[in-house]
Write a protein that holds these residues in place. Structure first.
Motif, PDB file in Angstrom:
ATOM      1  N   ARG A 316       0.827  -1.208   0.000  1.00  0.00           N
ATOM      2  CA  ARG A 316       0.000   0.000   0.000  1.00  0.00           C
ATOM      3  C   ARG A 316       0.864   1.263   0.000  1.00  0.00           C
ATOM      4  NH1 ARG A 316      -4.916   0.299   3.914  1.00  0.00           N
ATOM      5  NH2 ARG A 316      -5.478   1.837   2.326  1.00  0.00           N
ATOM      6  N   VAL A 320       1.512   4.466  -3.420  1.00  0.00           N
ATOM      7  CA  VAL A 320       1.399   5.930  -3.442  1.00  0.00           C
ATOM      8  C   VAL A 320       2.426   6.474  -4.420  1.00  0.00           C
ATOM      9  CG1 VAL A 320       1.541   8.052  -2.084  1.00  0.00           C
ATOM     10  CG2 VAL A 320       0.639   5.953  -1.037  1.00  0.00           C
ATOM     11  N   THR A 350       0.905  18.786  -5.224  1.00  0.00           N
ATOM     12  CA  THR A 350       0.780  17.336  -5.396  1.00  0.00           C
ATOM     13  C   THR A 350       1.415  16.602  -4.222  1.00  0.00           C
ATOM     14  OG1 THR A 350       0.800  17.580  -7.792  1.00  0.00           O
ATOM     15  CG2 THR A 350       1.309  15.400  -6.919  1.00  0.00           C
ATOM     16  N   GLU A 353      -0.915  16.702  -1.233  1.00  0.00           N
ATOM     17  CA  GLU A 353      -2.062  15.812  -1.430  1.00  0.00           C
ATOM     18  C   GLU A 353      -1.670  14.355  -1.171  1.00  0.00           C
ATOM     19  OE1 GLU A 353      -4.436  14.282  -5.336  1.00  0.00           O
ATOM     20  OE2 GLU A 353      -4.211  16.458  -5.138  1.00  0.00           O
ATOM     21  N   ARG A 354      -0.541  13.942  -1.738  1.00  0.00           N
ATOM     22  CA  ARG A 354      -0.106  12.555  -1.574  1.00  0.00           C
ATOM     23  C   ARG A 354       0.379  12.286  -0.154  1.00  0.00           C
ATOM     24  NH1 ARG A 354       3.193  11.981  -7.336  1.00  0.00           N
ATOM     25  NH2 ARG A 354       1.329  11.947  -8.672  1.00  0.00           N
ATOM     26  N   GLU A 356      -0.860  13.672   2.589  1.00  0.00           N
ATOM     27  CA  GLU A 356      -2.061  13.483   3.399  1.00  0.00           C
ATOM     28  C   GLU A 356      -2.589  12.060   3.241  1.00  0.00           C
ATOM     29  OE1 GLU A 356      -6.496  15.525   4.031  1.00  0.00           O
ATOM     30  OE2 GLU A 356      -5.126  16.295   2.500  1.00  0.00           O
ATOM     31  N   TRP A 357      -2.568  11.566   2.007  1.00  0.00           N
ATOM     32  CA  TRP A 357      -3.020  10.209   1.720  1.00  0.00           C
ATOM     33  C   TRP A 357      -2.132   9.198   2.449  1.00  0.00           C
ATOM     34  CZ3 TRP A 357      -2.659   7.997  -3.964  1.00  0.00           C
ATOM     35  CH2 TRP A 357      -3.185   6.707  -3.999  1.00  0.00           C
ATOM     36  N   LEU A 358      -0.836   9.385   2.369  1.00  0.00           N
ATOM     37  CA  LEU A 358       0.110   8.467   2.990  1.00  0.00           C
ATOM     38  C   LEU A 358      -0.007   8.499   4.514  1.00  0.00           C
ATOM     39  CD1 LEU A 358       2.433   6.471   2.586  1.00  0.00           C
ATOM     40  CD2 LEU A 358       3.999   8.418   2.498  1.00  0.00           C
ATOM     41  N   GLU A 359      -0.163   9.679   5.088  1.00  0.00           N
ATOM     42  CA  GLU A 359      -0.280   9.793   6.546  1.00  0.00           C
ATOM     43  C   GLU A 359      -1.565   9.138   7.047  1.00  0.00           C
ATOM     44  OE1 GLU A 359       2.061  13.575   8.221  1.00  0.00           O
ATOM     45  OE2 GLU A 359       0.514  14.128   6.787  1.00  0.00           O
ATOM     46  N   SER A 360      -2.636   9.222   6.283  1.00  0.00           N
ATOM     47  CA  SER A 360      -3.877   8.559   6.695  1.00  0.00           C
ATOM     48  C   SER A 360      -3.716   7.047   6.643  1.00  0.00           C
ATOM     49  CB  SER A 360      -5.048   9.008   5.812  1.00  0.00           C
ATOM     50  OG  SER A 360      -4.869   8.574   4.469  1.00  0.00           O
ATOM     51  N   LEU A 361      -2.933   6.570   5.670  1.00  0.00           N
ATOM     52  CA  LEU A 361      -2.651   5.143   5.569  1.00  0.00           C
ATOM     53  C   LEU A 361      -1.880   4.667   6.805  1.00  0.00           C
ATOM     54  CD1 LEU A 361      -1.221   3.451   2.341  1.00  0.00           C
ATOM     55  CD2 LEU A 361      -0.357   2.870   4.585  1.00  0.00           C
TER      56      LEU A 361
END
Length: 370
Positions: A316, A320, A350, A353-354, A356-361
């Motif tokens: 996962r 990213v 960018t 944005e990525r 934030e996605w990675l930190e939520s993961l």
């Protein structure tokens, strides 16, 4: 066959030094007290005490240079090895960095601003220091503290007895708590030939005394870069420094204050592996060998996230875009750095944005219990 480098300390920093050195034709030998030291997965590892004189004699045989990845090595070990072959950084840099009081006094002698501080040997010193400095203040051990260990935050003088009970008995230093805007670090490298280069300022975010995130180049810090380079250069020249030096800084109203320095490759420089033309690890090796330094120019915008006490789903993470995983091969335990992720993009928007996605993961990963 290339040069053979001896390294005191065999943790993840040493592991990454070896991985950076192999493409340059270098060979490595590590010394660490722990048989499970992660550098042993990629290079020759000698297990033993840094103060074992006969072992150090044998360790130095056949080496071209000695360096370190851990600054709390006994000075006697460096001096014994330095009598036989080049050792970088020099022992006097460790002598300063190993004692927080010596370090702060050294900065002030160079005209580098620091937080107010007061030496504490007795409980009465702590009370006097609190009168002079006020609260909040940080009581710290002068030696061996790292990643938030060996510290006590006093929010009010009434906590003095509790702080003394927790840390008393060893030399301490009381430091004023700094109302900083943010924490930054400057990474400089100076070669055996005197060549000097600097990486862009890095913004660092800590939690629980452990670095969690770095952003490079530090957003909006361009105007501070000359000041940071000037103070780091002053430190390196005063010490006759060779190798990578990290100086941790507070951004305050009107400029930069020095917090502490690390005479080695540094956690806040991990982003350079993918995010700079030449990584901090390669440039450290170039410096100690007297080779020309590589470019420190950034490749766009980079974030680094430490993996502290958790193992994410590798697939996962790697899904990213722009993410690069570094796993140290260590047993996962609470509060332990077991890897890091760098995330790179040409666009700040960018990247955000990525990230934030990675930190939520990562936030969804259930950490192990003791």
């Amino acid at each position: 066959m290339g040069a053979r480098i001896g390294v005191l300390g065999g943790g993840q920093l040493g592991r990454m030094l070896a991985l950076a050195g192999y493409p340059l034709g270098l060979e490595f030998r590590f010394l660490d007290p722990a048989a499970e030291a992660s550098a042993g997965q990629v290079a020759e590892l000698w297990v033993g005490d840094y103060e074992d004189g006969p072992l150090l004699e044998r360790f130095g045989e056949g080496l071209d240079r000695v360096t370190l990845e851990f600054e709390n090595v006994p000075l006697t070990a460096l001096e014994r090895l330095a009598s036989r072959l080049p050792v970088y950084p020099p022992s006097r840099a460790l002598a300063v960095a190993q004692d927080r009081l010596s370090e702060k006094a050294f900065f002030q002698r160079l005209g580098i601003p620091t937080p107010l501080f007061y030496p504490v040997e007795r409980y009465a010193d702590l009370l006097e220091g609190l009168e002079r400095i006020g609260c909040p203040a940080l009581l710290k051990t002068r030696r061996l503290g790292y990643d938030g260990k060996g510290q006590f935050l006093l929010r009010e003088p009434a906590q003095a007895q509790e702080a003394w009970a927790r840390l008393g008995g060893v030399p301490l230093i009381l430091e004023a708590f700094v109302p900083f805007k943010r924490e930054l670090s400057i990474l400089g490298v100076r070669s055996a030939r005197g060549e000097v280069a600097f990486y862009p300022l890095v913004e660092n975010q800590h939690r629980g005394g452990i670095l969690r995130k770095s952003l490079a180049p530090a957003p909006g810090a361009g105007a501070l870069q000359p000041q940071a380079e000037a103070l780091a250069r002053r430190i390196m020249e005063a010490l006759g420094y060779v190798g990578l030096l990290a100086v941790e800084l507070f951004e305050v109203e009107g400029g930069l204050w020095a917090n502490e320095m690390a005479p080695r490759v540094h956690n806040s420089g991990h982003w350079t592996i993918e995010g700079a033309e030449t990584s901090q690890f390669e440039n450290h090796l170039r410096a100690v060998l007297g080779w020309p330094l590589g470019s420190t120019a950034p490749r766009g915008h980079t974030a680094m996230l430490n993996l502290v006490g958790l193992r994410p789903d590798f697939s996962r993470v790697l899904g990213v875009p722009g993410a690069h995983l570094h796993w140290y091969g260590k047993v996962v335990r609470p509060g332990r750095k077991v890897g890091h992720i760098t995330l790179r993009s040409d666009s700040p928007a960018t990247l955000a944005e990525r990230l934030e996605w990675l930190e939520s993961l990562l936030a969804a990963v259930v950490p192990p219990t003791e």
